[in-house]
Enzyme design. Sequence first.
Site, PDB file in Angstrom:
ATOM      1  N   ASP A   9       0.862  -1.183   0.000  1.00  0.00           N
ATOM      2  CA  ASP A   9       0.000   0.000   0.000  1.00  0.00           C
ATOM      3  C   ASP A   9       0.899   1.235   0.000  1.00  0.00           C
ATOM      4  O   ASP A   9       1.832   1.323   0.804  1.00  0.00           O
ATOM      5  CB  ASP A   9      -0.910   0.006   1.224  1.00  0.00           C
ATOM      6  CG  ASP A   9      -1.934  -1.121   1.181  1.00  0.00           C
ATOM      7  OD1 ASP A   9      -1.993  -1.822   0.159  1.00  0.00           O
ATOM      8  OD2 ASP A   9      -2.665  -1.283   2.168  1.00  0.00           O
ATOM      9  N   ASP A 131     -14.664  -4.005  -1.052  1.00  0.00           N
ATOM     10  CA  ASP A 131     -14.187  -3.766   0.311  1.00  0.00           C
ATOM     11  C   ASP A 131     -15.395  -3.668   1.234  1.00  0.00           C
ATOM     12  O   ASP A 131     -16.286  -2.844   1.009  1.00  0.00           O
ATOM     13  CB  ASP A 131     -13.375  -2.480   0.369  1.00  0.00           C
ATOM     14  CG  ASP A 131     -12.172  -2.521  -0.571  1.00  0.00           C
ATOM     15  OD1 ASP A 131     -11.686  -3.630  -0.846  1.00  0.00           O
ATOM     16  OD2 ASP A 131     -11.727  -1.448  -1.015  1.00  0.00           O
TER      17      ASP A 131
END
Length: 242
Positions: A9, A131
Site C-alpha cells: 500500500d 471492500d
Amino acid sequence: MIEIIPATDIIDGRCVRLTQGDYTRKKTYCDDPLEAALRFEEAGIRRLHMVDLDGAKAAEPRNLRVLERIAARTSLEVQYGGGIKSREALEEVFNAGAGRAICGSIAVRQPELPAAWIAEFGAGRIILGADIRDGKVAIQGWTETAGITAEELIGRFRRDGLTQAICTDIARDGMLCGVAVEFYARLQRQFPEVEITVSGGIGTMADIEALRSEGLRSVIVGKALYEGRITLKEIERCLQNG
C-alpha cells in the site's frame, strides 16, 4: 495450491499499512517499495498487490512512478488499484506496467465502465474490488459506505464475464486477528467461476491453510508479512510444497 500475494500500500511513494482502513492509523514499513518487491520476487512470489492510497483519495492514480520502477526491475505481475475512475486512468496504469487493474468505487458508481473494460481488455486484466465494512461495500478509499453487499456487487458483474474479485474485510484489515473463513468459503461457492481473493485479518500461515482447505485460490497478506508473523521463508516453503 493457494496463491499468496503480498500487499504494498503506497502513500507518498512509501510502503505503508493502515489499520481498519483508517488513514490516521498509518505505519510506514519501507521507504522504497522496490526493495520489498525484490525480496518477494526472490522468495518465489509471482504477484504483487499494490494499492495507491493517495490515488484512492484523489480519484486518480498518484503513485505510478512506483509501479513503473517495480514493473521494470522485477518479473512480478502487479495488480494495481486506487483512483482508477476512467478509461484514461486505466490505460495509464497498464502503460506503467500493471498486469491487472482493480476497479472498486467505479464499479459501484458507474458499473457500465468496468463492464466495458472487461469486454475491451479481457476478464484476465480487470479485478473487481469489493471492500466490506459492516456487511456493505465501502468506496472512495474506504471513506464512504454504499448500500450494496459483496454478493450483490459480484453478481452484478458476473454476467459481464467477471473472473476475479478481491474482497477485503475492513474490520479485520491490519488487525492480525484471523480471517472470516466461512464468509469467504460461502462467497467462493456462490461464485465458483470467479476467483475470490481474500484480504483482511491474515495473521498466521494457519489462516492461509484454513482458506486453502476451503477451496480459496488466492490470498493477500500485508501486515503479518511486514511484522514477521508470516515470514518469506514460510511462504517459500508453502510455494515449494504446493
